[in-house]
Motif scaffolding. Structure first.
Motif, short mmCIF file in Angstrom:
data_model
loop_
_atom_site.label_atom_id
_atom_site.label_comp_id
_atom_site.label_asym_id
_atom_site.label_seq_id
_atom_site.Cartn_x
_atom_site.Cartn_y
_atom_site.Cartn_z
N ALA A 78 -22.31 37.33 -19.21
CA ALA A 78 -22.68 38.26 -18.16
C ALA A 78 -24.15 38.68 -18.33
O ALA A 78 -24.63 38.73 -19.46
CB ALA A 78 -21.78 39.50 -18.24
N CYS A 112 -15.03 39.32 -10.91
CA CYS A 112 -15.18 38.64 -12.21
C CYS A 112 -15.00 37.13 -12.13
O CYS A 112 -13.96 36.63 -11.73
CB CYS A 112 -14.19 39.22 -13.22
N CYS A 161 -17.57 36.18 -18.44
CA CYS A 161 -17.98 37.50 -18.94
C CYS A 161 -18.74 37.43 -20.25
O CYS A 161 -19.52 38.32 -20.56
CB CYS A 161 -16.75 38.38 -19.13
#
Ligand SMILES: Cc1cc2nc3c(=O)[nH]c(=O)nc-3n(C[C@H](O)[C@H](O)[C@H](O)COP(=O)(O)O)c2cc1C
Ligand code: SF4
Ligand code: FES
Lengths: 428, 161
Positions: B135, B128, B132
């Motif tokens: 993403a 990660c 995010c």
């Protein structure tokens, strides 16, 4: 609604420089702090019920108090800016866009615990964070806020910014200290606590980025004001994150204790058309699934526990109905297996085993007894069986997944295929 | 790339590393930074360079290798001129990382862990990236990219081609 942590964000996403930050009221809290007794700052932080935003939720005031008054020197303040918990992206915002707030927080917090050296440990991928911090630090040094005899107070502080070599375990506070010492970063056994014996055997306090960024605001406006920000017994706002197939993914600074459903439906504007939210991971990969029926839960440390999970980093990921929960679990356990530091056997050997079983089930090659084997791992990799909290964290999604997605597990095993197979492998 | 094995560290770099070690609180605390300087200059850390850095910092080569091999971002083998770090963690998985991986494979002919025959790209999986909310996400060298889709990915790769 007040948003102290993000009040100084600029529309263009660029951080304020020293002049801009001071014009907006920056470094006033530092000036005030330096006129206070260090113990009085710690007492105020304790009264504010600020709890750790790095995942553990420990009382910050109590952590600071644990540094003995007659502790040897030097003492260290260490900022945990490793942020590698999958699904978390909150500290990055603060580092990239409010670097002066970070530096001011470090100076005040170091003064409170009377630390003369501070390290900011940043993951190496955060390239923009590192350059923003370096610039802000240089400006703060030039302005006399960092260095010898800060603003004539007699207090001296050196700040180092350290870029990691990249490994999830470095975020575990004792492994982080070992990494800073230039050794292979394995976690340490406790006791001693790092407040007694931390970096190079000296008293050290490790705090998360977001935790420390609350401190100047508490100093400036008081514990009562901070307590009034939240919708629960603990104080403050929280940078909640929302990711997955929602309409408006992103970060939202909201009162601690804001209901999950409000974050999902109002702030993130709900799911994209054609997708349903089946469950969320409320605070990163190390937190248990929360299912739809519990979405009313308040996002604070104590409330999320009552639905079997934890607040974690407060960065929420939505699992939609078009993705396979077993596939997600395989993805999560792959992460943990890869990032295990390898020191203790249950974690080093158990996590790859878990990953292999999940991959087999996902591929339609699972056996009925595999589900029991997974459940046994959840028991034996739980708290107190391993040297640090990585493995128990890894078991949070798996344990809850076995409970909530039992039917899906059995369907994979019985039908010998993944019902979502069509949606795997592509752009989704 | 073979030259990195054959050549000693250049003198300026040696001086820089010695300086880092001297200014650290304890010299070995400089080891991660020193390894990164070597990597920046030569692309990766060869055995020979590892030995030299260890001597400059006052660690045994085995101790330093114990640190170097622990980290995801210290490369002990040669990599291409550009390193693609493709996030393979949970949010990117949900949002279609597999599509990005397949497209890179199709266009460049490499799987995670591999380097193109012309030495231009290495593809590595990464955990990660803290991106995010955009993403699927990836980095190419020091640059970060999010909201990947087939067209965007194609355009990004063009920039480095
Ligand atoms: C495997 C593992 C990884 C962790 N990663 C982080 C991290 O990236 N950032 C962080 O602040 N805390 C992380 N923690 C929690 C830290 O150990 C520690 O509790 C925290 O930095 C304390 O700061 P706080 O009290 O301000 O939250 C991690 C813990 C474990 C077990
Ligand atoms: S639980 Fe895992 S990460 Fe933690 S010390 Fe043991 S092997 Fe290392
Ligand atoms: S999961 Fe890919 S950037 Fe966070």
């Amino acid at each position: 609604m007040e948003k102290p942590l993000t009040a100084m964000l600029q529309p263009d996403g660029q951080p304020l420089d020293m002049a801009g930050y001071e014009r907006a009221g920056g470094y006033q809290a530092l000036r005030k702090a330096l006129t206070m007794q260090p113990e009085a700052i710690t007492a105020e932080v304790k009264r504010s019920k600020l709890r750790g935003r790095g995942g553990g939720g420990f009382s910050t005031g109590r952590k600071w108090e644990a540094v003995p008054h007659d502790a040897p020197r030097p003492r260290y303040l260490v900022v945990n800016a490793d942020e590698m918990e999958p699904g978390s992206f909150k500290d990055r915002l603060l580092l990239e866009q409010t670097p002066h707030q970070m530096i001011e927080s470090v100076i005040i917090s170091a003064f409170a615990i009377q630390a003369e050296i501070a390290y900011i440990f940043v993951r190496a991928e955060y390239v923009r964070s590192l350059s923003a911090l370096a610039r802000a630090l240089a400006e703060a040094q030039a302005r006399g806020y960092v260095g010898a005899d800060i603003l004539g107070s007699g207090f001296a502080l050196t700040i180092h910014v350290h870029a990691s070599g990249g490994r999830y375990i470095c975020g575990e506070s004792s492994a982080l200290l070992t990494a800073l010492e230039g050794r292979r970063p394995l976690p340490r056994s406790r006791p001693p606590r790092s407040a007694q014996s931390g970096l190079w055997g000296k008293p050290s306090v490790v705090n998360n980025v977001e935790t420390l960024c609350c401190v100047p605001h508490i100093v400036e406006r008081g514990a009562d004001w901070f307590l009034g920000l939240s919708r629960c017994a603990d104080g403050g706002t929280k940078l909640f994150g929302m990711s997955g197939r929602v309409k408006r993914p992103g970060l939202y600074e909201l009162p601690l204790g804001t209901p999950l459903i409000e974050i999902l439906e109002e702030h993130a504007a709900g799911m994209q058309d054609g997708y349903q939210c089946r469950a969320v991971l409320p605070g990163g990969a190390s937190t248990a699934f929360v299912m739809r029926e519990d979405f009313y839960v308040a996002m604070d440390y104590d409330a999320v526990k009552t639905v079997g999970s934890g607040l974690g980093t407060g960065n929420v990921m939505a699992l939609d109905d078009r993705r396979c929960p077993i596939g997600l679990l395989r993805n999560l356990e792959h992460f943990f297996a890869q990032e295990s530091c390898g020191w203790c056997t249950p974690c080093r050997d158990g996590l790859p085993w878990v990953e292999r079983i999940l991959a087999a089930i996902e591929a339609g090659e699972g056996e009925p007894e595999d589900i029991e084997t997974l459940a046994r791992h959840v028991d034996f990799l739980g708290p107190d069986f391993t040297f640090c909290d990585l493995a128990p964290g890894a078991m949070q999604p798996l344990g809850s997944g076995l409970k909530y997605f039992r039917a899906e597990f059995e369907q994979h095993v019985n039908e010998k295929r993944c019902p979502w197979h069509e949606s795997a492998g592509g752009w989704a | 790339m073979l030259t990195a094995e054959a050549e000693p560290l250049d003198a300026a770099l040696r001086a820089q590393i010695a300086d880092l070690a001297q200014h650290a609180e304890f010299s070995r605390a400089a080891c991660t930074d020193a390894l990164k300087l070597v990597q920046k200059r030569y692309g990766y850390v060869s055995d020979r360079h590892l030995d030299e850095v260890a001597a400059l910092i006052g660690m045994t080569p085995a101790e330093l290798d114990g640190v170097a091999t622990f980290y995801n971002l210290i490369f002990r083998r040669p990599v291409g001129r550009h390193v693609i770090l493709l996030c393979d963690s949970n949010v990117c998985w949900v949002m279609g990382e597999a599509g990005a991986r397949a497209q890179i494979r199709e266009r460049l002919g490499i799987l995670p862990g591999e380097t193109t025959a012309d030495g231009r790209f290495t593809l590595l999986p990464i955990v990660c990236l803290g991106h995010c909310d955009h993403a699927p996400a990836m980095m190419v060298d020091d640059d970060q990219y999010g909201d990947l889709n087939p067209e965007r990915l194609e355009a990004i790769l063009d920039r480095y081609a």
